[in-house]
Design an enzyme around this catalytic site. Structure first.
Site, PDB file in Angstrom:
ATOM      1  N   GLU A 287      34.073  44.455  50.708  1.00 51.05           N
ATOM      2  CA  GLU A 287      32.876  44.359  51.490  1.00 51.05           C
ATOM      3  C   GLU A 287      33.177  43.363  52.592  1.00 51.05           C
ATOM      4  OE1 GLU A 287      29.365  42.857  49.332  1.00 51.05           O
ATOM      5  OE2 GLU A 287      28.925  44.835  48.939  1.00 51.05           O
ATOM      6  N   HIS A 308      51.427  53.875  32.037  1.00 50.46           N
ATOM      7  CA  HIS A 308      51.465  55.154  31.721  1.00 50.46           C
ATOM      8  C   HIS A 308      50.379  56.041  31.957  1.00 50.46           C
ATOM      9  CE1 HIS A 308      54.370  53.458  28.376  1.00 50.46           C
ATOM     10  NE2 HIS A 308      53.701  52.488  28.876  1.00 50.46           N
ATOM     11  N   LYS A 422      21.068  53.117  50.223  1.00 51.19           N
ATOM     12  CA  LYS A 422      19.781  52.511  49.915  1.00 51.19           C
ATOM     13  C   LYS A 422      18.603  53.554  50.677  1.00 51.19           C
ATOM     14  CE  LYS A 422      21.037  47.725  48.852  1.00 51.19           C
ATOM     15  NZ  LYS A 422      20.816  46.344  49.392  1.00 51.19           N
TER      16      LYS A 422
HETATM   17  O1  PA5 Z   1      27.896  40.728  48.392  1.00 54.30           O
HETATM   18  C1  PA5 Z   1      26.910  40.791  48.561  1.00 54.30           C
HETATM   19  O2  PA5 Z   1      26.089  40.311  49.501  1.00 54.30           O
HETATM   20  C2  PA5 Z   1      26.186  42.010  47.904  1.00 54.30           C
HETATM   21  O3  PA5 Z   1      27.213  42.543  46.900  1.00 54.30           O
HETATM   22  C3  PA5 Z   1      24.972  41.531  46.863  1.00 54.30           C
HETATM   23  O4  PA5 Z   1      25.216  40.429  46.162  1.00 54.30           O
HETATM   24  C4  PA5 Z   1      24.288  42.576  45.948  1.00 54.30           C
HETATM   25  O5  PA5 Z   1      23.905  43.670  47.031  1.00 54.30           O
HETATM   26  C5  PA5 Z   1      23.177  41.976  45.428  1.00 54.30           C
HETATM   27  O6  PA5 Z   1      22.204  41.783  46.113  1.00 54.30           O
HETATM   28  P1  PA5 Z   1      21.081  40.576  45.610  1.00 54.30           P
HETATM   29  O7  PA5 Z   1      21.608  39.616  44.927  1.00 54.30           O
HETATM   30  O8  PA5 Z   1      20.146  40.426  46.894  1.00 54.30           O
HETATM   31  O9  PA5 Z   1      20.191  41.553  44.806  1.00 54.30           O
END
Ligand code: PA5
Length: 445
Positions: A287, A308, A422
């Site tokens: 990310e 393996h 989303k």
């Molecule tokens: O790193 C990030 O910001 C995302 O992976 C969020 O943690 C994830 O989408 C969950 O979001 P939230 O805590 O708002 O539900």
């Protein structure tokens, strides 16, 4: 402390190239430390270990004690992405491999939900809940993420039906934004104890906030040791130097990518307890760096099992990858291989040797074979899998990620691409407000 060794890359890069990438990494180090780079409003994670509030740790402790007094033996931690993987990785790394199967239980079992949309998973979670005494930690910074919101609706209803509303209010704890969002509003209405995800800490950097610390403490694990290790790393990595392990790691992975055309980094472990460290690391680097058409694809293998299965590809398939090996210097338990009078398996040459010695030789042999096969090797070493070393390792990867992403030329702290699925999912589910998108997506089907 964490050590990084890049000797296993020597035959793939030349010293001049490496120096140029160290210079880039040191410039990126300055950007991170000056706090003037892109995404600089999300740098709260940098000083979490040294600034952890004692009152927050006391509150966490208080909840664990209260749940213990109520006989809670199952804690359902609801969250996804950064609101899930940090706690999961620490709990897996620090727990007994067979904690679930052992009769003796020192602490509640922590299980996770809200990290998928599987109906079967939730139905089976209810089966488990029926046999246990249940509490819940619901974690969502935004408070609007679909997966945890769906799971929480179901778990909340279950806890209320079983224990009543008043008791539910002490069995449910929410971790969310300080002021805004649906989960914050609901928590205020229902009277849940809440913890805050600081505004300046993104999900994937939040393991050392209550997001990670409450589930880890609920599982009876060493939160203090974790924070102490992270604090040692915070201090050590703040020193600007070409030998700083975070600089070395960031420099070499950028060189292998941009200078040598390697587009996949495989995080390798030789200890099953580290499987979820790799899952956490994948989110952190995936990310943080995978944007603007750039980035190294983060992958992982769990050896020796995956030698393996994936070993053939890594040795001889497309030459896309380099490996970063988590080298654990010593095992915390001892098992010695015995002698067998018949020696049918011809293993008597190993009698009297520790199993970890064989593990280390498998690791070394694999690394040399992979170098011969064209796969550069970075080593990230630490003493043993315990709370202190794990805290240091997590902080090391976070700090190196900031440097590496700046050196690559991207903002490490946003994740604009996560929204695309989303939008489509809401359009397909016909969420109010998505009418246009629903029409458009249906035309594509
Ligand atoms: O790193 C990030 O910001 C995302 O992976 C969020 O943690 C994830 O989408 C969950 O979001 P939230 O805590 O708002 O539900």
């Amino acid at each position: 402390m964490i050590k990084v060794d890049v000797k296993g890359c020597a035959s793939f890069v030349d010293a001049k190239q490496y120096d140029a990438y160290v210079k880039k990494a040191l410039d990126a180090f300055d950007v991170l430390e000056s706090e003037k780079g892109a995404g600089n409003d999300f740098l709260g994670w940098k000083h979490l270990p040294s600034e952890v509030p004692a009152s927050m740790l006391a509150d966490i402790d208080g909840i664990c004690k209260d749940w213990k007094a109520r006989g809670v033996d199952l804690v359902i931690a609801i969250g996804i992405g950064g609101s899930y993987l940090g706690a999961k990785c620490v709990i897996e790394a620090l727990s007994h491999n067979f904690a679930k199967q052992l009769a003796k239980k020192d602490a509640p079992e922590v299980v996770f939900a809200g990290n998928n949309l599987s109906e079967e998973y939730l139905a089976e979670l209810m089966d488990l809940s029926e046999e246990r005494n249940v509490a819940c930690i619901v974690i969502s910074k935004s408070g609007t993420t679909t997966e945890p919101a769906v799971a929480f609706r179901i778990v909340k209803q279950y806890i209320e039906d079983r224990y009543g509303k008043a008791e539910a209010a002490v069995r449910i704890v929410a971790i969310t934004d300080a002021k805004k969002g649906a989960l914050k509003t609901l928590s205020t209405q229902e009277g849940y104890k809440t913890f805050v995800v600081p505004d300046n800490v993104g999900g994937r950097f939040s393991v050392l906030t209550p997001v990670g610390l409450l589930p880890i403490a609920a599982a009876g694990l060493d939160v203090k040791g974790l924070l102490e290790g992270a604090k040692e790393a915070e201090k050590a990595l703040a020193v600007k130097s070409a030998d700083n392990p975070a600089v070395v790691y960031a420099a070499m992975r950028n060189l292998l990518h941009s200078g040598c055309g390697k587009s996949v980094e495989i995080l390798v472990n030789y200890n099953p307890k580290l499987t979820y460290v790799a899952e956490w690391w994948k989110q952190l680097y995936g990310e943080s760096e995978g944007k603007d058409g750039k980035g190294i694809y983060p992958a992982s293998v769990n050896n020796t099992a995956d030698l393996h299965s994936m070993g053939q590809f890594i040795q001889e398939g497309s030459r896309l990858m380099f490996e970063t090996v988590l080298h654990v210097e010593k095992a915390r338990r001892s098992v010695v291989i015995g002698s067998d009078p018949q020696n049918l398996d011809q293993l008597n040459f190993l009698s009297g040797k520790h199993v970890e010695h064989c593990n280390h030789m498998a690791e070394l042999g694999t690394r040399l074979a992979h170098i011969d096969g064209g796969v550069p090797q970075i080593e990230v070493a630490f003493e043993q899998v315990d709370a202190r070393n794990l805290g240091a390792l997590l902080y090391f990867f976070e700090f190196a990620c900031g440097i590496s992403a700046y050196a690559l030329g991207v903002n490490p702290f946003n994740q604009p691409g996560v929204e695309a699925y989303k939008k489509n999912m809401f359009a397909l589910l016909e969420k109010p407000g998505y009418e246009e998108a629903t029409k458009a997506i249906k035309e594509r089907l």
